[in-house]
Design an enzyme around this catalytic site. Sequence first.
Site, PDB file in Angstrom:
ATOM      1  N   GLY A  18       8.381 -57.875 -81.127  1.00  0.00           N
ATOM      2  CA  GLY A  18       9.752 -58.091 -81.291  1.00  0.00           C
ATOM      3  C   GLY A  18       9.581 -58.787 -80.078  1.00  0.00           C
ATOM      4  O   GLY A  18       8.872 -59.242 -79.673  1.00  0.00           O
ATOM      5  N   GLY A  20      10.053 -57.881 -77.068  1.00  0.00           N
ATOM      6  CA  GLY A  20      10.086 -56.674 -75.825  1.00  0.00           C
ATOM      7  C   GLY A  20       8.632 -57.213 -76.393  1.00  0.00           C
ATOM      8  O   GLY A  20       7.949 -57.338 -75.014  1.00  0.00           O
ATOM      9  N   TYR A 162      27.315 -52.714 -83.172  1.00  0.00           N
ATOM     10  CA  TYR A 162      26.278 -53.379 -81.778  1.00  0.00           C
ATOM     11  C   TYR A 162      27.139 -53.856 -80.479  1.00  0.00           C
ATOM     12  O   TYR A 162      26.727 -53.295 -79.320  1.00  0.00           O
ATOM     13  CB  TYR A 162      25.576 -53.984 -82.429  1.00  0.00           C
ATOM     14  CG  TYR A 162      24.510 -54.973 -82.018  1.00  0.00           C
ATOM     15  CD1 TYR A 162      23.127 -54.063 -81.058  1.00  0.00           C
ATOM     16  CD2 TYR A 162      24.949 -56.031 -81.989  1.00  0.00           C
ATOM     17  CE1 TYR A 162      22.729 -55.263 -80.739  1.00  0.00           C
ATOM     18  CE2 TYR A 162      23.553 -57.190 -81.657  1.00  0.00           C
ATOM     19  CZ  TYR A 162      22.607 -56.110 -81.154  1.00  0.00           C
ATOM     20  OH  TYR A 162      21.428 -57.148 -79.941  1.00  0.00           O
TER      21      TYR A 162
HETATM   22  P1  NAP Z   1      12.791 -55.065 -82.866  1.00  0.00           P
HETATM   23  O1  NAP Z   1      12.453 -55.827 -83.238  1.00  0.00           O
HETATM   24  O2  NAP Z   1      13.819 -54.028 -83.900  1.00  0.00           O
HETATM   25  O3  NAP Z   1      12.429 -54.225 -81.535  1.00  0.00           O
HETATM   26  C1  NAP Z   1      12.947 -52.973 -80.765  1.00  0.00           C
HETATM   27  C2  NAP Z   1      12.463 -52.595 -79.534  1.00  0.00           C
HETATM   28  O4  NAP Z   1      13.255 -51.259 -79.358  1.00  0.00           O
HETATM   29  C3  NAP Z   1      11.121 -51.629 -80.478  1.00  0.00           C
HETATM   30  O5  NAP Z   1      10.027 -51.753 -79.833  1.00  0.00           O
HETATM   31  C4  NAP Z   1      11.780 -50.817 -80.388  1.00  0.00           C
HETATM   32  O6  NAP Z   1      10.167 -49.605 -80.004  1.00  0.00           O
HETATM   33  C5  NAP Z   1      12.621 -50.241 -79.463  1.00  0.00           C
HETATM   34  N1  NAP Z   1      13.034 -49.538 -79.619  1.00  0.00           N
HETATM   35  C6  NAP Z   1      14.077 -48.556 -80.689  1.00  0.00           C
HETATM   36  N2  NAP Z   1      14.481 -47.292 -80.571  1.00  0.00           N
HETATM   37  C7  NAP Z   1      14.207 -47.061 -79.464  1.00  0.00           C
HETATM   38  C8  NAP Z   1      14.226 -46.081 -77.951  1.00  0.00           C
HETATM   39  N3  NAP Z   1      14.997 -44.877 -79.148  1.00  0.00           N
HETATM   40  N4  NAP Z   1      13.226 -45.444 -77.076  1.00  0.00           N
HETATM   41  C9  NAP Z   1      12.469 -46.495 -76.522  1.00  0.00           C
HETATM   42  N5  NAP Z   1      12.128 -47.582 -77.366  1.00  0.00           N
HETATM   43  C10 NAP Z   1      13.264 -47.857 -78.705  1.00  0.00           C
HETATM   44  O7  NAP Z   1      15.056 -56.111 -82.092  1.00  0.00           O
HETATM   45  P2  NAP Z   1      14.472 -57.729 -81.250  1.00  0.00           P
HETATM   46  O8  NAP Z   1      15.265 -57.993 -82.594  1.00  0.00           O
HETATM   47  O9  NAP Z   1      13.321 -56.977 -80.817  1.00  0.00           O
HETATM   48  O10 NAP Z   1      15.342 -57.075 -80.571  1.00  0.00           O
HETATM   49  C11 NAP Z   1      15.213 -57.214 -78.890  1.00  0.00           C
HETATM   50  C12 NAP Z   1      16.067 -57.168 -78.108  1.00  0.00           C
HETATM   51  O11 NAP Z   1      16.823 -57.973 -78.095  1.00  0.00           O
HETATM   52  C13 NAP Z   1      16.846 -55.492 -78.448  1.00  0.00           C
HETATM   53  O12 NAP Z   1      17.516 -54.442 -77.191  1.00  0.00           O
HETATM   54  C14 NAP Z   1      19.121 -56.272 -78.749  1.00  0.00           C
HETATM   55  O13 NAP Z   1      19.746 -56.088 -79.161  1.00  0.00           O
HETATM   56  C15 NAP Z   1      18.536 -57.521 -78.381  1.00  0.00           C
HETATM   57  N6  NAP Z   1      19.081 -59.569 -79.170  1.00  0.00           N
HETATM   58  C16 NAP Z   1      18.400 -59.539 -79.787  1.00  0.00           C
HETATM   59  C17 NAP Z   1      18.770 -60.546 -81.061  1.00  0.00           C
HETATM   60  C18 NAP Z   1      17.781 -61.164 -81.911  1.00  0.00           C
HETATM   61  O14 NAP Z   1      17.729 -62.582 -81.849  1.00  0.00           O
HETATM   62  N7  NAP Z   1      16.544 -60.995 -82.424  1.00  0.00           N
HETATM   63  C19 NAP Z   1      19.778 -61.259 -80.408  1.00  0.00           C
HETATM   64  C20 NAP Z   1      20.224 -60.562 -79.226  1.00  0.00           C
HETATM   65  C21 NAP Z   1      19.299 -59.382 -78.194  1.00  0.00           C
HETATM   66  P3  NAP Z   1      10.016 -48.013 -80.861  1.00  0.00           P
HETATM   67  O15 NAP Z   1       9.984 -48.260 -82.292  1.00  0.00           O
HETATM   68  O16 NAP Z   1       8.375 -47.686 -80.985  1.00  0.00           O
HETATM   69  O17 NAP Z   1      10.471 -46.930 -80.270  1.00  0.00           O
END
Ligand code: NAP
Length: 248
Positions: A18, A20, A162
């Site tokens: 994602g 990150g 959230y």
């Molecule tokens: P994603 O695809 O679900 O990726 C989430 C990442 O967080 C993964 O690398 C996962 O790695 C890690 N993670 C989850 N639980 C964890 C834990 N306990 N320890 C360590 N790492 C952990 O999500 P994303 O959409 O890329 O979102 C990334 C960030 O952006 C989040 O904070 C989200 O709230 C924010 N965000 C996203 C959007 C959007 O439109 N996508 C919008 C607003 C904000 P592992 O499972 O390998 O641990």
Amino acid sequence: MTGTLAGKVAFVAGASRGIGRTVALALAEAGAAVAVAARSEREGKVPGTIHDVADRITAGGGRALAVPCDVTNEESVESAVAATVAEFGGIDVLIANAGVLWLGPVESTPLRRWQLCLDVNLTGVFLVTRAVIPHVRARGGGSLVAITTTGVGMTERGANAYWVSKAAVERLYLGLAAELKADNIAVNCLSPSRIVLTEGWLAGGSGREIPPEAVEPPQAMADAAVLLAGQDATGITGTVQRSESLPG
Ligand code: NAP
């Protein structure tokens, strides 16, 4: 490595997939050595591992360390940060990106979902931030960035665990900016301006149909993170930024 972040070390929490992953690759492309931190070491139900991301960086000529890290676990966070410092000699930049999504209304939210949001999205940011602060201070300054969401301000759309967890992170980071100003450490929140269709969003976005104009290309967050990572408290600090509002 040349680039705006040459000589810097970045710790990216939640870098296995994602946003990150995109940010970790972009920081490395800009010259930073990158600690790729998350839990996934092997492919699971959701694609992406820390090793894949670190391998992509090193295959491109960059420096990366895959560090297993559960942001909800104090020992795991402390040892991931220690491994990063042992490998690269310090830390200049934190991207506190690890997050879980839960968009259900309050009334139908199981306690374990509420707690998971607070544990990962809030306590996780607290733990990684607290662990890196002494290392960033030792470098004479740097940049901490927590990834939040525009949903914090969307009170007309209801409430959920959230958004509440992300609102608390914004308060945490705004106050921390004042605490760390004298240490020359910039502290900011950053969120996508629109929706990034990541693995996490597709799994947890409750199957919502997203119109194309509401979708943001992942590169916007990469560019914004590189910009914030490259500065210190003499620049932008104590702010909540949206990716598409920062100069590209
Ligand atoms: P994603 O695809 O679900 O990726 C989430 C990442 O967080 C993964 O690398 C996962 O790695 C890690 N993670 C989850 N639980 C964890 C834990 N306990 N320890 C360590 N790492 C952990 O999500 P994303 O959409 O890329 O979102 C990334 C960030 O952006 C989040 O904070 C989200 O709230 C924010 N965000 C996203 C959007 C959007 O439109 N996508 C919008 C607003 C904000 P592992 O499972 O390998 O641990």
